[in-house]
Write an enzyme that holds these catalytic residues in place. Structure first.
Site, PDB file in Angstrom:
ATOM      1  N   TYR A   1       1.232  -2.083  -2.301  1.00  0.00           N
ATOM      2  CA  TYR A   1       0.684  -2.348  -2.695  1.00  0.00           C
ATOM      3  C   TYR A   1       0.132  -4.368  -3.349  1.00  0.00           C
ATOM      4  O   TYR A   1      -0.935  -4.783  -2.914  1.00  0.00           O
ATOM      5  CB  TYR A   1      -0.324  -1.502  -3.867  1.00  0.00           C
ATOM      6  CG  TYR A   1      -1.974  -1.802  -4.633  1.00  0.00           C
ATOM      7  CD1 TYR A   1      -2.370  -1.294  -4.348  1.00  0.00           C
ATOM      8  CD2 TYR A   1      -1.454  -3.162  -6.333  1.00  0.00           C
ATOM      9  CE1 TYR A   1      -3.930  -1.545  -4.859  1.00  0.00           C
ATOM     10  CE2 TYR A   1      -3.149  -2.991  -6.242  1.00  0.00           C
ATOM     11  CZ  TYR A   1      -3.944  -2.398  -5.241  1.00  0.00           C
ATOM     12  OH  TYR A   1      -5.473  -2.744  -5.844  1.00  0.00           O
TER      13      TYR A   1
ATOM     14  N   SER B   1      -2.523 -10.195  -9.403  1.00  0.00           N
ATOM     15  CA  SER B   1      -1.275 -10.683  -9.353  1.00  0.00           C
ATOM     16  C   SER B   1      -1.196 -10.657  -8.356  1.00  0.00           C
ATOM     17  O   SER B   1       0.043 -11.473  -8.151  1.00  0.00           O
ATOM     18  CB  SER B   1      -0.721  -8.546  -9.648  1.00  0.00           C
ATOM     19  OG  SER B   1      -0.804  -8.740 -11.107  1.00  0.00           O
TER      20      SER B   1
END
Length: 255
Positions: A170, A157
């Site tokens: 993250y 992502s």
């Protein structure tokens, strides 16, 4: 199946005489990478923070897979003094690091507005600062030899610029890892060193299996090790600053 495996072995990089350090290699993806490096002839340093028993088991299997030498090293990758000490131990037990895989990471599955500052720093430090500190420590010896391979583990992502508000630090850290990889590649372009990244989506040991997994399955460990092999190959020495996404073609409708 045997022919496919033989073809893979023929294409695998020859790492005889090389020393590899995989951070966070007591279990999971890091363990798979350490074992694959061992099977390709590298001397392997298995790094752990607190899982001493699991690291010892990984080291034992690495020796069984053919590594000419194996050691385990404990250390906190977010602490400069600890990183220096763990590299010193690798150099004493094996030799200076030729192959560095920055795999260790951490995440916090909580909405960013509910995240405390200590957790924010923990996630960024483990994923991004650790990658920086280990790379900084490994580079002088690589430059002196005029040969080195650095592979950083990102996340699918982050390559697409997509974020999930329940895992914000993250995603931010992994996006930073990708930018850091490109910067190291640019800085080492004339040194015989390459720096690249692999970015899996969901890997087989994950606790979460989203409904949108392509091909109906998570990535296997072999899917990740195959990608790393490409970057380690002598024939890939012109490839630096790249990121290889390992997500089976995942294209999320909603993140």
């Amino acid at each position: 199946m045997l022919l496919a495996r033989a073809r893979i072995d023929m294409l695998a990089p020859d790492l005889d005489g090389r020393t590899a350090l995989v951070t966070g290699s007591a279990a999971g993806v890091g363990r798979a990478l350490a074992l694959d490096l061992a099977a390709r002839g590298a001397a392997v340093a298995v790094h752990y923070h607190s899982s001493e028993g699991a690291a010892a088991a990984t080291a034992e299997e690495a020796a069984d897979r053919g590594a000419p030498a194996v050691t385990t090293v404990q250390g906190d990758v977010t602490d400069p003094a600890s990183v220096d000490a763990l590299f010193d131990r690798v150099e004493d037990a094996l030799s200076p690091v030729d192959v560095l895989i920055n795999n260790v990471g951490d995440f916090a599955p909580v909405h960013w507005e509910d995240l405390d500052v200590d957790t924010w720093h923990r996630v960024l430090d483990t994923n991004l600062t650790g990658t920086y500190l280990c790379t900084r420590r490994a580079l002088p010896a690589m430059r002196e030899k005029r040969w080195g391979r650095i592979v950083n583990v990102g996340y699918a992502s982050s390559e697409r610029g997509l974020v999930n508000p329940t895992n914000f630090p993250y995603f931010a850290a992994k996006a930073g890892v990708l930018m850091f990889t490109r910067m190291v590649a640019a800085d080492t372009q004339n040194d015989g060193v390459t720096a690249n990244a692999v970015s899996p989506y969901v890997v087989e040991n994950s606790d979460e299996f989203p409904a949108d997994l392509p091909r109906g399955r998570a990535a296997a460990f072999d899917d990740v090790t195959q990608a790393v092999r490409f970057f380690l190959d002598e024939g890939s020495d012109y490839v630096s600053g790249a990121n290889l996404t390992i997500d089976g073609g995942w294209l999320p409708e909603d993140v």
